[in-house]
Enzyme design. Structure first.
Site, PDB file in Angstrom:
ATOM      1  N   ASP A   1       0.871  -1.289  -0.029  1.00  0.00           N
ATOM      2  CA  ASP A   1      -0.205   0.069  -0.078  1.00  0.00           C
ATOM      3  C   ASP A   1       1.014   1.174  -0.081  1.00  0.00           C
ATOM      4  O   ASP A   1       1.940   1.230   0.496  1.00  0.00           O
ATOM      5  CB  ASP A   1      -0.888  -0.035   1.343  1.00  0.00           C
ATOM      6  CG  ASP A   1      -1.647   1.263   1.358  1.00  0.00           C
ATOM      7  OD1 ASP A   1      -2.307   1.660   0.308  1.00  0.00           O
ATOM      8  OD2 ASP A   1      -1.716   1.873   2.625  1.00  0.00           O
TER       9      ASP A   1
ATOM     10  N   ASP B   1      -0.144   5.045   0.817  1.00  0.00           N
ATOM     11  CA  ASP B   1      -0.382   6.048   1.820  1.00  0.00           C
ATOM     12  C   ASP B   1      -0.303   5.329   3.299  1.00  0.00           C
ATOM     13  O   ASP B   1      -0.905   4.527   3.435  1.00  0.00           O
ATOM     14  CB  ASP B   1      -1.686   6.676   1.776  1.00  0.00           C
ATOM     15  CG  ASP B   1      -1.858   7.552   0.376  1.00  0.00           C
ATOM     16  OD1 ASP B   1      -0.495   7.815  -0.056  1.00  0.00           O
ATOM     17  OD2 ASP B   1      -2.868   7.485   0.096  1.00  0.00           O
TER      18      ASP B   1
HETATM   19  C1  BG6 Z   1      -5.777   5.694  -0.061  1.00  0.00           C
HETATM   20  C2  BG6 Z   1      -5.785   6.617   1.238  1.00  0.00           C
HETATM   21  O1  BG6 Z   1      -4.524   5.442  -0.407  1.00  0.00           O
HETATM   22  O2  BG6 Z   1      -6.321   6.583  -1.190  1.00  0.00           O
HETATM   23  C3  BG6 Z   1      -7.266   6.942   1.125  1.00  0.00           C
HETATM   24  O3  BG6 Z   1      -5.514   5.550   2.126  1.00  0.00           O
HETATM   25  C4  BG6 Z   1      -7.570   7.852   0.256  1.00  0.00           C
HETATM   26  O4  BG6 Z   1      -7.295   7.818   2.399  1.00  0.00           O
HETATM   27  C5  BG6 Z   1      -7.599   7.045  -1.175  1.00  0.00           C
HETATM   28  O5  BG6 Z   1      -8.864   8.213   0.319  1.00  0.00           O
HETATM   29  C6  BG6 Z   1      -7.903   8.069  -2.475  1.00  0.00           C
HETATM   30  O6  BG6 Z   1      -7.062   8.895  -2.779  1.00  0.00           O
HETATM   31  P1  BG6 Z   1      -7.000   9.852  -3.820  1.00  0.00           P
HETATM   32  O7  BG6 Z   1      -5.702  10.303  -3.800  1.00  0.00           O
HETATM   33  O8  BG6 Z   1      -7.338   9.120  -5.224  1.00  0.00           O
HETATM   34  O9  BG6 Z   1      -7.901  10.859  -3.457  1.00  0.00           O
HETATM   35 MG    MG Z   2      -2.773   2.981   3.631  1.00  0.00          MG
END
Ligand code: BG6
Ligand code: MG
Length: 217
Positions: A9, A11
């Protein structure tokens, strides 16, 4: 080796963009008079942008049209992207960086499995734009975690079966996705107490032990 590939993963695992997600959603929630705190933010880990908005709107009194929701999500994303501009190579810790290099040297295939549509932008900012063998992200999936699609596609891109890959996650939704897809998982951070995880790590560097104790002869 039992594991031929590792799917990370992004984030909360490779780098920490969770604080920027929080700040961007918080600004919008405050403006709309919606209560939002760190605990609610934890529920957004691994969840897509539009599903995150729905979780935040659970505390909203009014109703919104689909177009209004899209406008809010777009505004959040613009705010989020302007916060991402502060990121650079120093946002990858020494532990993450050396562990990734050791796994690569051990011959493992390495992929990203993230719900974020900003995955490539973030990887470029932190200097890992060309590092991974495959990237499966919010742009190639129809269902986000806890659905396993993002991981099954990552395994496919690596030409590996789920049983040959280890998923590394900080989100409970991500651990659930790994289980649903038939993957072993290593949990860090917020997910480290999740009993569904195959391994619960105190430090990212413990991945090296997990991989090396799973040698098959
Ligand atoms: C994930 C995060 O990686 O990405 C979430 O953990 C987030 O919190 C999701 O909502 C979507 O992210 P993005 O960048 O497409 O808005
Ligand atoms: Mg994550």
């Amino acid at each position: 080796m039992k594991y031929q590939g590792v799917i990370f993963d992004l984030d909360g695992v490779i780098c920490h963009t969770d604080k920027f997600h929080y700040q961007a959603w918080k600004a919008l929630a405050d403006r709309m008079g919606i209560y939002f705190d760190g605990e609610i933010n934890n529920r957004l880990r691994g969840v897509s942008r539009m599903e995150s908005l729905e979780i935040i709107l659970e505390r909203y009194g009014g109703t919104l049209t689909e177009d209004e929701k899209i406008k809010i999500a777009d505004e959040k994303n613009e705010r989020y992207k302007s916060l991402l501009a502060q990121m650079d190579e120093s946002d990858v810790s020494e532990t993450v960086s050396s562990t990734l290099n050791k796994l690569r040297e051990a011959g493992l295939k390495l992929a990203i499995g993230s719900s974020s549509k900003n995955t490539r932008l973030i990887l470029n900012r932190i200097g890992l734009g060309g590092f991974f063998d495959a990237i499966s992200d919010g742009n190639n999936i129809a269902f986000s975690k806890p659905h396993p699609q993002v991981f099954t596609l990552a395994a496919e891109y690596l030409n590996l079966a789920p049983a040959e890959c280890l998923v590394v996650e900080d989100a409970r939704a991500g651990i659930e996705a790994a289980v649903a897809g038939g993957f072993d998982s290593a949990a860090v951070g917020d997910a480290a107490n999740d009993e569904r995880a195959t391994y619960r790590l105190k430090s990212f560097s413990e991945l090296i032990d997990v991989i090396s104790t799973n040698l098959l002869f």
